[in-house]
Design a protein around this motif. Sequence first.
Motif, PDB file in Angstrom:
ATOM      1  N   UNK A   1      10.080 -45.563  37.511  1.00 47.20           N
ATOM      2  CA  UNK A   1      10.165 -45.984  38.911  1.00 47.20           C
ATOM      3  C   UNK A   1       9.332 -45.056  39.778  1.00 47.20           C
ATOM      4  N   UNK A   2       8.747 -45.642  40.804  1.00 46.14           N
ATOM      5  CA  UNK A   2       7.957 -44.905  41.796  1.00 46.14           C
ATOM      6  C   UNK A   2       6.879 -44.034  41.140  1.00 46.14           C
ATOM      7  N   UNK A   3       6.245 -44.574  40.117  1.00 46.62           N
ATOM      8  CA  UNK A   3       5.188 -43.823  39.431  1.00 46.62           C
ATOM      9  C   UNK A   3       4.088 -43.457  40.421  1.00 46.62           C
ATOM     10  N   UNK A   4       3.563 -42.286  40.299  1.00 49.32           N
ATOM     11  CA  UNK A   4       2.535 -41.663  41.155  1.00 49.32           C
ATOM     12  C   UNK A   4       3.125 -41.025  42.407  1.00 49.32           C
ATOM     13  N   UNK A   5       4.400 -41.256  42.705  1.00 49.16           N
ATOM     14  CA  UNK A   5       5.042 -40.608  43.851  1.00 49.16           C
ATOM     15  C   UNK A   5       5.823 -39.376  43.387  1.00 49.16           C
ATOM     16  N   UNK A   6       6.064 -38.415  44.307  1.00 50.86           N
ATOM     17  CA  UNK A   6       6.841 -37.230  43.902  1.00 50.86           C
ATOM     18  C   UNK A   6       8.231 -37.612  43.377  1.00 50.86           C
ATOM     19  N   UNK A   7       8.771 -38.724  43.835  1.00 52.74           N
ATOM     20  CA  UNK A   7      10.105 -39.168  43.426  1.00 52.74           C
ATOM     21  C   UNK A   7      10.108 -39.891  42.087  1.00 52.74           C
ATOM     22  N   UNK A   8       8.971 -39.933  41.410  1.00 54.97           N
ATOM     23  CA  UNK A   8       8.914 -40.727  40.186  1.00 54.97           C
ATOM     24  C   UNK A   8       9.860 -40.210  39.110  1.00 54.97           C
ATOM     25  N   UNK A   9      10.312 -41.153  38.275  1.00 56.92           N
ATOM     26  CA  UNK A   9      11.254 -40.826  37.214  1.00 56.92           C
ATOM     27  C   UNK A   9      11.074 -41.843  36.103  1.00 56.92           C
ATOM     28  N   UNK A  10      11.179 -41.408  34.881  1.00 59.90           N
ATOM     29  CA  UNK A  10      11.020 -42.369  33.799  1.00 59.90           C
ATOM     30  C   UNK A  10      11.784 -41.910  32.566  1.00 59.90           C
ATOM     31  N   UNK A  11      12.114 -42.869  31.717  1.00 60.66           N
ATOM     32  CA  UNK A  11      12.738 -42.567  30.432  1.00 60.66           C
ATOM     33  C   UNK A  11      12.302 -43.614  29.421  1.00 60.66           C
ATOM     34  N   UNK A  12      12.007 -43.146  28.215  1.00 62.08           N
ATOM     35  CA  UNK A  12      11.762 -44.039  27.081  1.00 62.08           C
ATOM     36  C   UNK A  12      12.717 -43.634  25.975  1.00 62.08           C
ATOM     37  N   UNK A  13      13.434 -44.598  25.420  1.00 57.73           N
ATOM     38  CA  UNK A  13      14.387 -44.310  24.339  1.00 57.73           C
ATOM     39  C   UNK A  13      14.742 -45.611  23.643  1.00 57.73           C
TER      40      UNK A  13
END
Lengths: 274, 274
Positions: free
Chosen positions: B203-215
Motif C-alpha cells: 500500500x502507498x508504494x513510493x510514499x513514506x507511509x508505504x508498507x508491504x508483505x509477501x507470504x
Amino acid sequence: MSTPLARLYLLPVPLGPEQDPFDVLPRQTLDAFARLEYFVVENAKAARGFLKPLTAPRPLQSLQIREWPADPTPQAIDELLRPLDAGHDLGLMSDAGCPAVADPGTQMVARAHERGFQVVPMTGPSSPVLALMASGLGGQRFAFVGYVPADPAGRVETLRALEGRSAEHDETILFIETPYRNQALLESMLETLAPDTRVFVGSELSLPSQRSLAAAVEHWRSLGEAALAYAPQRRPAIFGLRASTRSAASPGPRSAQPGRSPGRVHQRRQRRRR
Amino acid sequence: MSTPLARLYLLPVPLGPEQDPFDVLPRQTLDAFARLEYFVVENAKAARGFLKPLTAPRPLQSLQIREWPADPTPQAIDELLRPLDAGHDLGLMSDAGCPAVADPGTQMVARAHERGFQVVPMTGPSSPVLALMASGLGGQRFAFVGYVPADPAGRVETLRALEGRSAEHDETILFIETPYRNQALLESMLETLAPDTRVFVGSELSLPSQRSLAAAVEHWRSLGEAALAYAPQRRPAIFGLRASTRSAASPGPRSAQPGRSPGRVHQRRQRRRR
C-alpha cells in the motif's frame, strides 16, 4: 522493540552503461544511494564504478559491497541479509534496471519478508513499463514473459501461443531476446503473426538513441528492410504484440485478410475497447 | 525533410497527490516538463496545480493544456495531436502514474505511431513495477490484470482463475481493487487461495507511509486481524499472487495441506526455480 527494524531498499539502476544515472534516477532513489552503507550487487567490480559518483564524497572503501551468491542457498541468502539483523539498512541492486525481478534478488526479498523486515522499492527505469507506454498497445491488462526461445521452430510455436493468449485474455504481451537475435525475432514475428496483430519494437528505451514503432503486422511487412532498423542488432530491445480478438477467433488461414488498412483496423479495435 | 519530426513525450507523474514530484521524477522527466509547451492531460484543473512548480518560472497561461476527450473518436484524437503537425513537441500525462497504459492516452500513442511521429516514454513511478520488486514473487514472467470484480462471487471465481493461470504459466499475477474494497479483496484472497500460494499486498508504494508483505496464504491467515493492516481502506494498494505449481496440480481439497511451514514452502519453491 523501541528501534525500528532495518529496511531492505530495492534500488533500480540505468538500463545501459551509457546512461547517466543522474538523468534517470529520481531524488528519492539517489538519496538512498547517498545514505546507504551496505549493498548487495550482481557484480562487485561493475557496481563499484557505478556507485562511486552516487555515494560520493564517501570513499568506496567505506562501503560494504557483497555479491549475489552463485549458489543462493537459504544460508547464503541469510548471510547477505546479515546487515539487517545488525540494524543496518541494506540496498539491493542488479546490473541494469530493477532488482528483485529475477535471480537471487528475488529470494533475498522473499526471505526479508519472512524475517519481518520491511522492503522498500524505489523508482527507476523499467523497460517493460517504458515499452508499455510507448507501444500504445494498452496496459489495462499486460504480461511480460521474458525470453522467447532462440531456436526458430520453438520461437514460431511460442509466438503463436502468445498471440492466442493475447486474444484470449485481451492483453498486451511483452518479451525480449538476446540482443544479437533481435532481427531474427522481428522477422519471425512478421512471418508468423496475423496481419492485424499489432507489433511493437522499442530499442534503447530511456537513451537519447531510443526508437520505437507500433503498427499492425501488415504495415510492418510493407516497410520491407526498413522494418529491421527498429530492432538493431546488439542493442537492448523489447518486443510486444497485441492480437485482434476478432482475427484470432476466425478459423481461416491467417494471411487471408486482404483489403484492410492498418488505420481502419486500429480504429475499429479502439472503439470496441472503450 | 530537413527538420526532425516533433515527438510525443509520455510523462509519468507521482502515484498520489501527497507525493512531491521532485522526489520521484528523474531529471530527464523533469527536464521534459520544464521544456514542453503543449500538454494533453486527464483533468485540466488538477493538471494545472501539478504543472505549476514543474514548468516554473513560465506562467501557466503560456502553456497549452488540452483535456482527453470524453468521446475519443479518431477525429478527437487527431485534434489533440495537432501540435505535432505544427512541429511542436507534445507531452501526454495522466492523473497518477504512467500515461498511455489505459484510456484515451493509449489511442493517442497508437495514432502517433500511425502518423509517423516518434514516441518518447519517460521514467517515473509505476505501481506494478514497484509491487513486482517489493513482492519477491519473481518477475521473469508476470502479468498485470487490472481490477478484479467487485461482487463476491465474481471475485472468488476470478481469484481461482488467476491462481490457475499463475501455476500454468509459472508467473506472478498483479491486480488492483477500488481502495474502499481493499480489505474485502484481501479477505477473499485468504479464504479462496491455496495455503501455499504466495500473496503480496503493498500500500502507498513510493510514499513514506508505504508498507508491504509477501507470504504464503497460510502465514497470512495466522496473522488474523493484523493482516488487514497491510490493505488499509481508501489508500491505494496493489495485490499479487504466485501459485505453487505443485499444489495447483494436486486434485485434493485446497485446505488439506497441514504441517507445512511458510519458510519450508518458500525454500522448496526457490530451489526449484533456479
